[in-house]
Design an enzyme around this catalytic site. Structure first.
Site, PDB file in Angstrom:
ATOM      1  N   PRO A  10       0.785  -1.235   0.000  1.00  0.00           N
ATOM      2  CA  PRO A  10       0.000   0.000   0.000  1.00  0.00           C
ATOM      3  C   PRO A  10       0.823   1.294   0.000  1.00  0.00           C
ATOM      4  O   PRO A  10       1.827   1.406   0.707  1.00  0.00           O
ATOM      5  CB  PRO A  10      -0.828  -0.087   1.285  1.00  0.00           C
ATOM      6  CG  PRO A  10      -0.500  -1.361   1.936  1.00  0.00           C
ATOM      7  CD  PRO A  10       0.418  -2.147   1.072  1.00  0.00           C
ATOM      8  N   ASN A  11       0.336   2.214  -0.803  1.00  0.00           N
ATOM      9  CA  ASN A  11       0.809   3.604  -0.879  1.00  0.00           C
ATOM     10  C   ASN A  11       2.126   3.790  -1.629  1.00  0.00           C
ATOM     11  O   ASN A  11       2.526   4.927  -1.877  1.00  0.00           O
ATOM     12  CB  ASN A  11       0.907   4.246   0.529  1.00  0.00           C
ATOM     13  CG  ASN A  11      -0.435   4.245   1.231  1.00  0.00           C
ATOM     14  OD1 ASN A  11      -1.416   4.716   0.658  1.00  0.00           O
ATOM     15  ND2 ASN A  11      -0.504   3.714   2.429  1.00  0.00           N
ATOM     16  N   ARG A  18       5.695  12.758  -1.650  1.00  0.00           N
ATOM     17  CA  ARG A  18       5.815  13.335  -0.317  1.00  0.00           C
ATOM     18  C   ARG A  18       6.834  12.538   0.500  1.00  0.00           C
ATOM     19  O   ARG A  18       7.303  11.502   0.053  1.00  0.00           O
ATOM     20  CB  ARG A  18       4.462  13.429   0.406  1.00  0.00           C
ATOM     21  CG  ARG A  18       3.614  12.164   0.365  1.00  0.00           C
ATOM     22  CD  ARG A  18       2.272  12.384   1.016  1.00  0.00           C
ATOM     23  NE  ARG A  18       2.387  12.325   2.452  1.00  0.00           N
ATOM     24  CZ  ARG A  18       2.247  11.210   3.183  1.00  0.00           C
ATOM     25  NH1 ARG A  18       1.976  10.062   2.609  1.00  0.00           N
ATOM     26  NH2 ARG A  18       2.372  11.241   4.494  1.00  0.00           N
ATOM     27  N   TYR A  23      11.696   8.662   1.979  1.00  0.00           N
ATOM     28  CA  TYR A  23      11.599   7.710   0.859  1.00  0.00           C
ATOM     29  C   TYR A  23      12.352   8.165  -0.395  1.00  0.00           C
ATOM     30  O   TYR A  23      12.346   7.454  -1.400  1.00  0.00           O
ATOM     31  CB  TYR A  23      10.124   7.460   0.520  1.00  0.00           C
ATOM     32  CG  TYR A  23       9.354   6.828   1.664  1.00  0.00           C
ATOM     33  CD1 TYR A  23       9.661   5.546   2.095  1.00  0.00           C
ATOM     34  CD2 TYR A  23       8.341   7.528   2.325  1.00  0.00           C
ATOM     35  CE1 TYR A  23       8.984   4.961   3.155  1.00  0.00           C
ATOM     36  CE2 TYR A  23       7.648   6.955   3.378  1.00  0.00           C
ATOM     37  CZ  TYR A  23       7.975   5.672   3.792  1.00  0.00           C
ATOM     38  OH  TYR A  23       7.313   5.104   4.840  1.00  0.00           O
ATOM     39  N   ASN A  73       8.157  -5.634  -1.191  1.00  0.00           N
ATOM     40  CA  ASN A  73       8.037  -4.578  -0.185  1.00  0.00           C
ATOM     41  C   ASN A  73       6.576  -4.577   0.277  1.00  0.00           C
ATOM     42  O   ASN A  73       5.713  -4.025  -0.402  1.00  0.00           O
ATOM     43  CB  ASN A  73       8.417  -3.212  -0.765  1.00  0.00           C
ATOM     44  CG  ASN A  73       8.427  -2.141   0.318  1.00  0.00           C
ATOM     45  OD1 ASN A  73       7.875  -2.348   1.408  1.00  0.00           O
ATOM     46  ND2 ASN A  73       9.039  -1.008   0.034  1.00  0.00           N
ATOM     47  N   ALA A  76       3.153  -1.142   4.805  1.00  0.00           N
ATOM     48  CA  ALA A  76       2.641  -1.222   6.187  1.00  0.00           C
ATOM     49  C   ALA A  76       2.146  -2.620   6.554  1.00  0.00           C
ATOM     50  O   ALA A  76       2.124  -2.983   7.735  1.00  0.00           O
ATOM     51  CB  ALA A  76       1.530  -0.184   6.390  1.00  0.00           C
ATOM     52  N   ASP A  86       1.552 -15.739   5.882  1.00  0.00           N
ATOM     53  CA  ASP A  86       1.256 -17.123   5.489  1.00  0.00           C
ATOM     54  C   ASP A  86       1.466 -17.321   3.988  1.00  0.00           C
ATOM     55  O   ASP A  86       1.973 -18.366   3.556  1.00  0.00           O
ATOM     56  CB  ASP A  86      -0.185 -17.500   5.864  1.00  0.00           C
ATOM     57  CG  ASP A  86      -0.364 -17.715   7.367  1.00  0.00           C
ATOM     58  OD1 ASP A  86       0.653 -17.832   8.084  1.00  0.00           O
ATOM     59  OD2 ASP A  86      -1.523 -17.761   7.824  1.00  0.00           O
ATOM     60  N   GLU A 100      12.469  -9.731   1.277  1.00  0.00           N
ATOM     61  CA  GLU A 100      11.715  -8.593   1.825  1.00  0.00           C
ATOM     62  C   GLU A 100      12.579  -7.348   1.669  1.00  0.00           C
ATOM     63  O   GLU A 100      13.745  -7.351   2.077  1.00  0.00           O
ATOM     64  CB  GLU A 100      11.416  -8.871   3.308  1.00  0.00           C
ATOM     65  CG  GLU A 100      10.699  -7.723   4.016  1.00  0.00           C
ATOM     66  CD  GLU A 100      10.515  -7.985   5.518  1.00  0.00           C
ATOM     67  OE1 GLU A 100      10.674  -9.155   5.966  1.00  0.00           O
ATOM     68  OE2 GLU A 100      10.235  -7.012   6.240  1.00  0.00           O
ATOM     69  N   HIS A 102      12.839  -2.935   2.016  1.00  0.00           N
ATOM     70  CA  HIS A 102      12.279  -1.665   2.482  1.00  0.00           C
ATOM     71  C   HIS A 102      13.177  -0.541   2.003  1.00  0.00           C
ATOM     72  O   HIS A 102      14.409  -0.668   2.011  1.00  0.00           O
ATOM     73  CB  HIS A 102      12.180  -1.629   4.007  1.00  0.00           C
ATOM     74  CG  HIS A 102      11.262  -2.682   4.533  1.00  0.00           C
ATOM     75  ND1 HIS A 102       9.900  -2.582   4.437  1.00  0.00           N
ATOM     76  CD2 HIS A 102      11.520  -3.892   5.083  1.00  0.00           C
ATOM     77  CE1 HIS A 102       9.342  -3.682   4.931  1.00  0.00           C
ATOM     78  NE2 HIS A 102      10.314  -4.491   5.322  1.00  0.00           N
ATOM     79  N   SER A 104      13.196   2.586   3.411  1.00  0.00           N
ATOM     80  CA  SER A 104      13.746   3.163   4.640  1.00  0.00           C
ATOM     81  C   SER A 104      14.271   2.024   5.529  1.00  0.00           C
ATOM     82  O   SER A 104      14.111   0.850   5.193  1.00  0.00           O
ATOM     83  CB  SER A 104      12.640   3.930   5.382  1.00  0.00           C
ATOM     84  OG  SER A 104      11.639   3.026   5.837  1.00  0.00           O
ATOM     85  N   ARG A 109      13.029   3.895  12.838  1.00  0.00           N
ATOM     86  CA  ARG A 109      11.824   4.734  12.819  1.00  0.00           C
ATOM     87  C   ARG A 109      10.920   4.421  14.026  1.00  0.00           C
ATOM     88  O   ARG A 109      11.412   3.952  15.046  1.00  0.00           O
ATOM     89  CB  ARG A 109      11.117   4.534  11.475  1.00  0.00           C
ATOM     90  CG  ARG A 109      12.028   4.913  10.293  1.00  0.00           C
ATOM     91  CD  ARG A 109      11.339   4.710   8.963  1.00  0.00           C
ATOM     92  NE  ARG A 109      10.165   5.576   8.849  1.00  0.00           N
ATOM     93  CZ  ARG A 109       9.229   5.420   7.908  1.00  0.00           C
ATOM     94  NH1 ARG A 109       9.336   4.444   7.019  1.00  0.00           N
ATOM     95  NH2 ARG A 109       8.197   6.241   7.857  1.00  0.00           N
ATOM     96  N   ARG A 113       7.175   0.067  13.685  1.00  0.00           N
ATOM     97  CA  ARG A 113       7.838  -0.418  12.459  1.00  0.00           C
ATOM     98  C   ARG A 113       8.992  -1.377  12.776  1.00  0.00           C
ATOM     99  O   ARG A 113       9.606  -1.927  11.869  1.00  0.00           O
ATOM    100  CB  ARG A 113       8.372   0.758  11.631  1.00  0.00           C
ATOM    101  CG  ARG A 113       7.291   1.678  11.114  1.00  0.00           C
ATOM    102  CD  ARG A 113       7.858   2.726  10.173  1.00  0.00           C
ATOM    103  NE  ARG A 113       7.000   3.898  10.110  1.00  0.00           N
ATOM    104  CZ  ARG A 113       5.939   4.028   9.301  1.00  0.00           C
ATOM    105  NH1 ARG A 113       5.628   3.069   8.469  1.00  0.00           N
ATOM    106  NH2 ARG A 113       5.200   5.134   9.324  1.00  0.00           N
TER     107      ARG A 113
END
Ligand code: CA2
Length: 146
Positions: A10-11, A18, A23, A73, A76, A86, A100, A102, A104, A109, A113
């Site tokens: 998401p996002n 922003r 990021y 990635n 959240a 799972d 996995e 990320h 950041s 943080r 997180r």
């Protein structure tokens, strides 16, 4: 031909619009082109983003069915989605890598997180290198394959 699915939660499609301090300023469109053009001979790199947990899970199932390697990635969802955990475990227990990533460093943080419910079933984790985290993950997949 090695198929690599680069999945994003998401996002992340808002990248570059922003929070550049966290990021970076690379836009989502820039990141997609960068990763697609990073494909080496014998590789197909497919980049996708969804805000929908069910769609991400469907793509992880697709990775098993198409024997694809995965760079993921989870955004959240990293911190609380047992359903995604799972689904990642289904991929890794089929012998396919899930890295996995990320942008950041979540450990530097907010406290919420610091927990990843994904890391324990992922093949490995790369975090904190900006959008280079994805390129490092592609390289790690190659080194693992060699
Ligand atoms: O650092 C990462 O890559 C994260 O997975 C990004 C997630 C965050 O929830 C994780 O803790 C760490 C958030 C992605 C939101 O993407 C944005 C993109 C542009 C502007 C604002 C947020």
């Amino acid at each position: 031909m090695t198929r690599i699915l680069v999945l994003n939660g998401p996002n992340l499609s808002r990248l570059g619009t922003r929070e550049p301090d966290v990021y970076g300023s690379t836009t989502w469109a820039d990141l997609v082109s960068l990763l697609e053009s990073a494909a080496q001979t014998g590789e197909e790199v497919v980049v996708r983003q969804s805000n929908d947990e069910a769609e991400l899970i469907g793509w992880l199932h697709e990775a098993v069915d198409t024997k694809s390697e995965v760079v993921f990635n989870p955004a959240a969802f990293t911190h609380y989605s047992y359903a995604i955990r799972d689904a990642v475990a289904i991929v890794t227990s089929a012998g396919l890598p899930v890295l996995e990533v990320h942008i950041s460093n979540p450990h530097a943080r907010e406290e919420f997180r610091h927990t990843s419910v994904i890391s324990g079933v992922a093949t490995g984790v790369i975090a904190g290198f900006g959008t280079d985290s994805y390129l490092l993950a592609l390289d790690a997949l190659r080194r693992r394959r060699a």
